[in-house]
Design an enzyme around this catalytic site. Structure first.
Site, short mmCIF file in Angstrom:
data_model
loop_
_atom_site.label_atom_id
_atom_site.label_comp_id
_atom_site.label_asym_id
_atom_site.label_seq_id
_atom_site.Cartn_x
_atom_site.Cartn_y
_atom_site.Cartn_z
CE LYS A 259 -3.87 -2.03 2.54
NZ LYS A 259 -4.93 -1.78 1.55
NE ARG B 67 -11.09 -9.67 -3.66
CZ ARG B 67 -11.34 -8.65 -4.46
NH1 ARG B 67 -11.56 -8.86 -5.75
NH2 ARG B 67 -11.37 -7.41 -3.99
#
Length: 325
Positions: free
Chosen positions: A100, A175
């Site tokens: 990030k 996910r």
């Protein structure tokens, strides 16, 4: 329910260096004993034996072991139904190899386990409230770190149940860890599955900090989730699972990619998860925007909110098996 909400906030706001996956498991065992829950903890060795490739793949870059924590609440009488809850428990999300940006978002990534924390907090009060449904919770816990052993872009993971996933972005990790648990819940034969996760930045961009995204393959279950949100002032808004967008997840070398194109990111994430529920009534709650509040608002303070905890409590108390997906 206020006590559950405060527990959820404490969990989500705890620094990741203190609340690791193994520490989360220890807390679940202690809280579960006090709350009348059966608690099973699966460590790395057990996860390897089970074949939980999603959770193990995300954990590859970390020095901290992963944990899958399975909580079961069983009512005293005949259950009115069996509800499964699946929570994303990324104790800290650096983005993995897809690191990030070095901005303030990093300081909030300790709350990327809010979904798992919400489930633990919600289930801690079900016995006290006399919940008539059986509830099984899956907390899929690990951090997501970059290192020489981390999953690389282009790697293929084999999920629990056998589906293969090409990893195009290691920051689309939530996910992956939840997919393993979704298949397990289907195998358990539950009446419905609800997953909850700080899943997509796209959901934050769409709804801001006050409304969570909802996707579902069942109108009946979606209505129950929406109604629970209205009762506790944790509103959700349903997004469509556009079937044609599933093509965005096509892979040349695996069953699926873990990331779609630049548009409709929340929906393609929901479509990815739907691939693991095999037609079982299922709903997905994306709390990426609502898990953290930038200012005091209504009943929430600034900081972590545990948005979804009281919604899950209300959902479990009023749960009725949907007639069909």
């Amino acid at each position: 329910t206020a006590r559950a909400g405060m527990l959820g906030r404490d969990l989500a706001g705890c620094p990741a260096g203190l609340l690791t996956a193994s520490r989360m498991a220890e807390l679940a065992v202690r809280i579960g004993a006090e709350a009348g829950l059966d608690v099973q903890v699966h460590d790395r060795r057990a996860l390897i034996e089970l074949g939980c490739g999603g959770l193990l793949g995300v954990n590859k870059g970390s020095v901290e072991e992963p944990r899958m924590i399975v909580l079961t609440y069983t009512p005293a009488g005949e259950p009115t139904g069996h509800l499964a809850l699946v929570g994303k428990g990324i104790m800290y999300d650096s983005g993995g190899i897809a690191l990030k940006p070095g901005d303030l978002s990093h300081s909030q990534m300790k709350n990327d386990m809010t979904g798992a924390g919400n489930i633990l907090a919600a289930m801690s009060v079900l016995a006290e409230l006399g919940c008539p449904a059986k509830v099984t919770g899956y907390l899929m816990c690990t951090d997501n770190m970059p290192s020489g052993s981390a999953t690389q872009l282009g790697d293929v993971l084999t999920m629990y149940g056998g589906k293969t996933v090409e990893v195009l972005n290691t920051d689309a990790e939530g996910r992956l860890v939840m997919a393993d648990a979704l298949v397990m819940a289907v195998e358990l034969g539950v009446d419905a599955i609800v997953d909850i996760a700080t899943l997509t930045g796209a959901c934050l961009r769409t709804f801001g900090e006050e409304v969570a995204g909802l996707m579902s393959n069942s109108d009946g279950l979606a209505a129950q989730v929406s109604a629970a949100g209205e009762v506790v002032d944790e509103p959700v808004w349903r997004l469509p699972l556009v079937a044609s967008y599933l093509a965005e997840l096509d892979s040349d070398i695996a069953d699926l990619k873990n990331l779609g194109g630049p548009n409709a990111g929340s929906i393609t994430a929901g479509l990815f998860l739907q691939e693991f529920v095999d037609g079982t009534p299922w709903a997905h709650i994306d709390i990426a925007g609502t898990a953290q509040s930038s200012r005091p608002r209504g009943w929430t303070n600034r900081g972590t909110t545990a948005f979804g905890t009281r919604l899950l409590v209300e959902l479990a108390l009023a749960f009725a098996p949907p007639t069909s997906a």
